[in-house]
Enzyme design. Structure first.
Site: not given
Ligand code: NAD
Length: 275
Positions: A50, A108
């Site tokens: 990240y 990861h």
């Molecule tokens: P998420 O499902 O949390 O979606 C994030 C998006 O949802 C935001 O950009 C925003 O647009 C929207 N959102 C957030 N809160 C909201 C609300 N209350 N109302 C409406 N829309 C809203 O997706 P993410 O960020 O990909 O996943 C969360 C976390 O998981 C990441 O930040 C990261 O820490 C982790 N992650 C890990 C991997 C992995 O390969 N291990 C991959 C992706 C994400």
């Protein structure tokens, strides 16, 4: 705001609701994580890839919150494998975070094209023994990749996988449950790529007077999963953390369970294709 804690299979405790920083701009990370801590989050999920571990570390330092009140996860990126390189990568992450240990360190992705994950996984276990990571786990190791990890006899504390209402990963979660591996749902809201505001979720949200995102987060929590939705916006950080007090009925949970589309519901990368 009271955030529930889960006990992991290694006896450690993890806040079930945290804050993820995927795609959080490194230049803005310190402020955004400080906002999240202010909103009540005590669990931060980052990763070497990240590029924002330094910002997370600066926010932790600036917050004045005691280290033992925080739960910090980071992850080993795909181009770091084997004993020496894994150790070096973890050292770099700790330095960027400004921490002497992380609470959770994850591989990861399984990167099957790079060969067996066993040496890397055993190195994580050694790093745990040395106190550099309190707990260790894997990410994106679904039912195709978890068995190779389990064969080592070192059971991960968590498996962090893509999981949201239309993609519920039944096979991976069943295998994890057999070994008391906690599921961390990434992309818990569908990463903004799925419209979850209508249908069953919308009806539950309307009945309870909460947002669709709060219903989805409450569904994850009621299902025993760990989640860390991401948002750069303070009002959404507050909205998402407040989901910890949304109470769903058993039939609400069942209605969302019924939205699973199996493999067709995936919105991000298939681990088989990530190298
Ligand atoms: P998420 O499902 O949390 O979606 C994030 C998006 O949802 C935001 O950009 C925003 O647009 C929207 N959102 C957030 N809160 C909201 C609300 N209350 N109302 C409406 N829309 C809203 O997706 P993410 O960020 O990909 O996943 C969360 C976390 O998981 C990441 O930040 C990261 O820490 C982790 N992650 C890990 C991997 C992995 O390969 N291990 C991959 C992706 C994400």
């Amino acid at each position: 705001m009271s955030i529930p804690a889960l006990e992991l299979n290694d006896g450690r405790s993890i806040p079930q609701l945290g804050f993820g920083v995927f795609k959080v701009d490194p230049a803005e990370t310190e402020r955004i994580v400080l906002d999240a801590l202010e909103a009540g989050y005590r669990h931060i999920d980052t990763a070497a890839i990240y590029g924002n571990e330094e910002g997370v570390g600066r926010a932790i330092a600036a917050s004045g919150i005691a280290r033992d009140e925080l739960f910090v996860t980071t992850k080993l990126w795909n181009d770091r494998r084997g004993a020496d390189d894994t150790r070096a990568a973890m050292g770099e992450s700790l330095e960027k975070l400004g921490l002497s240990h992380v609470d959770l360190y994850l591989i990861h992705w399984p990167t099957p094209a790079a060969g067996s994950p066993v040496e890397t996984w055993e190195t994580l276990a050694a790093l745990r023994s040395e106190g550099l990571a309190t707990s260790i786990g894997v990410s994106n190791f679904d039912e195709r990749y978890l068995p190779a990890i389990l064969e080592t006899g070192i059971v991960p504390a968590v498996d962090q996988i893509e999981l949201h209402p239309q993609f519920q990963q039944r096979a991976a979660t069943a295998l994890a449950a057999e070994h008391r591996i906690a599921i961390e749902a990434w992309g818990p809201l569908g990463q903004g790529k799925v419209d979850y505001s209508g249908g069953a979720i919308g009806e539950i949200a309307e009945r309870l007077g909460v947002s669709w995102a709060q219903v989805v987060i409450a569904w994850h929590l009621a299902s025993g999963r760990i989640v860390f939705p991401k948002s750069n916006r303070r009002e959404r950080m507050a909205e998402n953390v407040a989901a910890a007090s949304v109470q769903l009925r058993a039939d609400d949970v069942a209605a969302i369970d019924a939205l699973d589309q199996g493999a067709a519901g995936r919105v991000s990368s298939d681990p088989a294709e990530v190298s």
